[in-house]
Design a protein around this motif. Structure first.
Motif, mmCIF file in Angstrom:
data_model
loop_
_atom_site.group_PDB
_atom_site.id
_atom_site.type_symbol
_atom_site.label_atom_id
_atom_site.label_comp_id
_atom_site.label_asym_id
_atom_site.label_seq_id
_atom_site.Cartn_x
_atom_site.Cartn_y
_atom_site.Cartn_z
ATOM 1 N N SER A 263 -41.348 2.224 24.049
ATOM 2 C CA SER A 263 -41.004 3.572 23.588
ATOM 3 C C SER A 263 -41.478 4.626 24.566
ATOM 4 C CB SER A 263 -41.632 3.874 22.245
ATOM 5 O OG SER A 263 -41.749 2.710 21.504
ATOM 6 N N VAL A 264 -42.722 4.481 25.026
ATOM 7 C CA VAL A 264 -43.313 5.539 25.841
ATOM 8 C C VAL A 264 -42.495 5.741 27.114
ATOM 9 C CG1 VAL A 264 -45.366 6.306 27.051
ATOM 10 C CG2 VAL A 264 -45.575 5.110 24.879
ATOM 11 N N GLU A 265 -42.202 4.652 27.813
ATOM 12 C CA GLU A 265 -41.470 4.755 29.067
ATOM 13 C C GLU A 265 -40.072 5.335 28.839
ATOM 14 O OE1 GLU A 265 -43.154 2.167 28.087
ATOM 15 O OE2 GLU A 265 -44.308 1.262 29.694
ATOM 16 N N ALA A 266 -39.384 4.810 27.805
ATOM 17 C CA ALA A 266 -38.019 5.268 27.562
ATOM 18 C C ALA A 266 -38.005 6.770 27.287
ATOM 19 C CB ALA A 266 -37.407 4.498 26.389
ATOM 20 N N PHE A 267 -38.968 7.230 26.469
ATOM 21 C CA PHE A 267 -38.953 8.646 26.132
ATOM 22 C C PHE A 267 -39.496 9.509 27.267
ATOM 23 C CE2 PHE A 267 -38.119 7.075 21.881
ATOM 24 C CZ PHE A 267 -37.113 7.946 21.512
ATOM 25 N N VAL A 268 -40.354 8.959 28.098
ATOM 26 C CA VAL A 268 -40.776 9.707 29.281
ATOM 27 C C VAL A 268 -39.564 9.962 30.179
ATOM 28 C CG1 VAL A 268 -42.009 9.489 31.488
ATOM 29 C CG2 VAL A 268 -43.219 9.102 29.350
ATOM 30 N N PHE A 269 -38.729 8.937 30.346
ATOM 31 C CA PHE A 269 -37.519 9.105 31.153
ATOM 32 C C PHE A 269 -36.629 10.187 30.548
ATOM 33 C CE2 PHE A 269 -33.092 8.442 32.083
ATOM 34 C CZ PHE A 269 -33.078 8.166 33.439
ATOM 35 N N ALA A 270 -36.376 10.083 29.227
ATOM 36 C CA ALA A 270 -35.479 11.042 28.580
ATOM 37 C C ALA A 270 -36.060 12.453 28.676
ATOM 38 C CB ALA A 270 -35.258 10.653 27.126
ATOM 39 N N SER A 271 -37.364 12.578 28.410
ATOM 40 C CA SER A 271 -37.984 13.911 28.452
ATOM 41 C C SER A 271 -37.869 14.491 29.850
ATOM 42 C CB SER A 271 -39.460 13.831 28.062
ATOM 43 O OG SER A 271 -39.584 13.156 26.841
ATOM 44 N N ALA A 272 -38.113 13.662 30.864
ATOM 45 C CA ALA A 272 -38.045 14.145 32.242
ATOM 46 C C ALA A 272 -36.624 14.598 32.562
ATOM 47 C CB ALA A 272 -38.486 13.050 33.206
ATOM 48 N N ALA A 273 -35.636 13.850 32.080
ATOM 49 C CA ALA A 273 -34.243 14.225 32.359
ATOM 50 C C ALA A 273 -33.902 15.546 31.673
ATOM 51 C CB ALA A 273 -33.302 13.115 31.886
ATOM 52 N N TYR A 274 -34.284 15.680 30.406
ATOM 53 C CA TYR A 274 -34.010 16.941 29.698
ATOM 54 C C TYR A 274 -34.731 18.091 30.381
ATOM 55 C CZ TYR A 274 -31.613 14.678 25.805
ATOM 56 O OH TYR A 274 -30.710 13.980 25.039
ATOM 57 N N LEU A 275 -35.984 17.834 30.750
ATOM 58 C CA LEU A 275 -36.790 18.887 31.379
ATOM 59 C C LEU A 275 -36.174 19.314 32.710
ATOM 60 C CD1 LEU A 275 -39.498 20.411 31.010
ATOM 61 C CD2 LEU A 275 -40.533 18.688 32.469
ATOM 62 N N ALA A 276 -35.749 18.337 33.519
ATOM 63 C CA ALA A 276 -35.217 18.653 34.847
ATOM 64 C C ALA A 276 -33.974 19.530 34.734
ATOM 65 C CB ALA A 276 -34.891 17.365 35.598
ATOM 66 N N VAL A 277 -33.044 19.132 33.857
ATOM 67 C CA VAL A 277 -31.815 19.926 33.721
ATOM 68 C C VAL A 277 -32.149 21.300 33.143
ATOM 69 C CG1 VAL A 277 -29.555 20.036 32.610
ATOM 70 C CG2 VAL A 277 -30.391 17.876 33.520
ATOM 71 N N SER A 278 -33.065 21.345 32.187
ATOM 72 C CA SER A 278 -33.435 22.625 31.580
ATOM 73 C C SER A 278 -34.049 23.560 32.614
ATOM 74 C CB SER A 278 -34.439 22.414 30.448
ATOM 75 O OG SER A 278 -33.872 21.626 29.444
ATOM 76 N N LEU A 279 -34.966 23.029 33.430
ATOM 77 C CA LEU A 279 -35.622 23.867 34.435
ATOM 78 C C LEU A 279 -34.599 24.400 35.435
ATOM 79 C CD1 LEU A 279 -38.956 21.960 35.151
ATOM 80 C CD2 LEU A 279 -38.654 24.151 33.979
ATOM 81 N N LEU A 280 -33.619 23.561 35.764
ATOM 82 C CA LEU A 280 -32.556 23.975 36.671
ATOM 83 C C LEU A 280 -31.790 25.161 36.072
ATOM 84 C CD1 LEU A 280 -31.621 22.637 39.368
ATOM 85 C CD2 LEU A 280 -29.650 21.819 38.075
ATOM 86 N N LEU A 281 -31.419 25.019 34.802
ATOM 87 C CA LEU A 281 -30.683 26.094 34.131
ATOM 88 C C LEU A 281 -31.535 27.355 34.043
ATOM 89 C CD1 LEU A 281 -28.957 24.115 31.251
ATOM 90 C CD2 LEU A 281 -27.804 25.365 33.072
ATOM 91 N N ALA A 282 -32.813 27.183 33.721
ATOM 92 C CA ALA A 282 -33.712 28.335 33.601
ATOM 93 C C ALA A 282 -33.847 29.030 34.950
ATOM 94 C CB ALA A 282 -35.073 27.882 33.090
ATOM 95 N N GLY A 283 -33.882 28.234 36.039
ATOM 96 C CA GLY A 283 -33.972 28.800 37.376
ATOM 97 C C GLY A 283 -32.762 29.655 37.697
ATOM 98 N N VAL A 284 -31.573 29.120 37.382
ATOM 99 C CA VAL A 284 -30.345 29.880 37.620
ATOM 100 C C VAL A 284 -30.365 31.173 36.806
ATOM 101 C CG1 VAL A 284 -27.836 29.848 37.403
ATOM 102 C CG2 VAL A 284 -29.044 27.804 38.145
#
Lengths: 276, 227
Positions: B197-218
């Motif tokens: 669970s931990v690894e799978a959700f770390v991956f998902a969280s990182a993916a959501y975070l990365a796209v979100s930060l990109l959008l926030a940057g724009v």
């Protein structure tokens, strides 16, 4: 920003790895005076909410109560999602899993299992209009089932190339079949027959495929290394089998007067071994 | 407790599942955005149109969408609404990817309500005299809106619209409840198959975070440009 991110990551992992440290779980259960059993509550007749009394009842609920009674503590029944069962047990939020839990080799690496309490298989229900009559006929078709259980992997193993869509509860998957959103619905034999029984007159439009897609053995899940608790639970289960109470409970929930109408009981609660 | 190990995610089936989930989530966001923006423009214009009735229609839409949880919208558009269609339509719809269609419908209608409100504040920030000038020059209500007011309003509303897009991105994760195989769905699938669970959700969280930060940057960049 950088440090804040690091801090968040640290916090996240430390929460994830926090485990409740206990010396012996059986002693802890006796000291707090209650046994917390995790059930599904959505899987008749193993555990479900009775329409009249609004109480959680069922085969596994009764077994949980019997175990608690023998240990001299109060039973506490807690509802869990299918996918949350093993994590909730590992994190110590429940004492034992009485939640339609399949005993398999993969899971043996994570948790221990009590004596097997139920033997069944997984079946497929299809609409007759789909003209599907065998398991193989499901290849390339959309089949619905519940998320997080053994249904999806077993189905993929039995029918390579099947298109599986999963839902939070078996009820949603079953509703999807009725609405025509997939050609088949997969579940444990008993849950499936139980839902099939509820169709009433509409049964003529549906077909339970004759073959099982898998053999399933249900057992109660116990946290790894809790030998004391496992011995105690197994002892109670052996006692119930010996006194005939286990058989009575089986017929109370699965027998001829129930929805699933099993005429006989083809197993005994006496082993915690499974075939590979 | 098992050791934390991301490597097992980075090859084989699990990686393929997660990557396909991420791609589908991005697609859900892109398609929804393309559909929701024009709808939001329409609703915002309705709310400012010179007619009490049209204003009420626009307001009713926004309130209905915003005061019901997104989860309920999704379940309604998947389990409820299609059942009201004639049988022939239903069969055609169910033969296709009904899960994704329902998710996009629900997300579009929901997101458009929020975007309409952002656009409305953008529209209201344009001095009313510009609108009067347009009408005085002989343009119709719609022509004035389209040629003069909306382009300026869209520019002003760009930062809040991007922040709505950020919400939309995170909201795509709810589509898992109706069986859409997006990132959250595939994460749960990896979890069920591997119990990591931990690894799978770390991956998902990182993916959501990365796209979100990109959008926030724009959004931050745009904010600087517009202001």
């Amino acid at each position: 920003m950088q440090t804040r991110l690091h801090f968040a990551a640290l916090l996240f992992t430390s929460i994830a790895f926090t485990q409740v440290a206990q010396a012996d779980q059986l002693a802890t259960i006796k000291a707090k005076g209650e046994l917390v059993c995790g059930t599904l509550g959505t899987d008749e007749p193993n555990s479900f909410i009775d329409a009249k009394s609004r109480q959680l009842v069922g085969y596994e609920v009764d077994l949980c109560r019997a175990i608690a009674k023998s240990l001299g503590v109060k039973p506490v029944i807690k509802q869990l999602a299918v996918a949350a069962r093993i994590p909730e047990l590992q994190q110590g939020r429940i004492d034992i899993l009485t939640a339609s839990l399949t005993h398999n080799k993969e899971r043996e690496a994570l948790i221990d299992f009590s004596l097997s309490t139920f033997y069944t298989g997984q079946r497929v229900l299809v609409k007759k209009s789909s003209n599907i009559t065998t398991i193989a006929g499901l290849a390339g078709k959309k089949v619905l089932t519940v998320k997080g259980g053994t249904q999806e992997p077993n189905l993929r193993k039995a029918v390579p190339g099947v298109d599986v869509v999963t839902f939070e509860t078996a009820g949603q998957a079953y509703l999807g079949l009725q609405q025509g959103k997939g050609v088949g619905y997969v579940d444990d034999e008993v849950s499936l027959l139980n839902n099939y029984a509820k169709l009433g007159a509409a049964q003529k439009d549906y077909l339970v495929l004759p073959q099982n897609i898998s053999q399933e053995v249900f057992a109660f899940g116990i946290r790894k290394g809790e030998a004391g608790l496992k011995t105690a639970v197994d002892k109670v289960l052996r006692g119930l089998e010996k006194s005939g109470e286990a058989e009575q409970l089986f017929f109370k929930w699965y027998g001829p007067t129930s929805n699933v109408k099993f005429q006989k009981r083809s197993f005994k609660i006496d082993s915690d071994k499974i075939d590979a | 407790m098992l050791q934390f190990d991301l490597n097992f995610l980075l090859s084989g089936d699990y990686r393929d599942w997660l990557v396909s989930g991420l791609l589908l989530s991005l697609q859900l966001m892109a398609i929804t955005l393309l559909l929701a923006l024009p709808l939001a423009c329409g609703v915002a214009v309705l709310r400012l149109a010179p007619s009490r009735l049209l204003n009420a229609v626009g307001a009713a839409y926004v309130e209905l969408m915003r005061n019901v949880p997104l989860l309920a919208h999704l379940l309604f558009w998947y389990f409820g609404a299609p059942e009201l269609l004639p049988d022939a339509w239903k069969e055609r719809l169910y033969a296709g990817n009904i899960e994704a269609v329902s998710a996009i419908t629900a997300l579009t209608l929901y997101t458009a309500a929020y975007m309409a409100e952002d656009l409305r504040s953008g529209l209201r920030a344009i001095p009313v005299q510009q609108f009067e000038a347009g009408r005085a020059l002989g343009f119709s209500f719609l022509a004035t809106m389209r040629l003069c007011i909306l382009p300026q309003a869209l520019r002003l509303a760009a930062p809040p619209l991007l922040s709505q897009t950020l919400n939309l991105w995170q909201n795509t994760s709810i589509a898992t409840v109706i069986g859409v195989a997006e990132l959250m769905y595939q994460t749960q699938r990896v979890e069920a198959a591997s119990f990591r669970s931990v690894e799978a959700f770390v991956f998902a969280s990182a993916a959501y975070l990365a796209v979100s930060l990109l959008l926030a940057g724009v959004a931050a960049l745009l904010q600087k440009k517009v202001a």
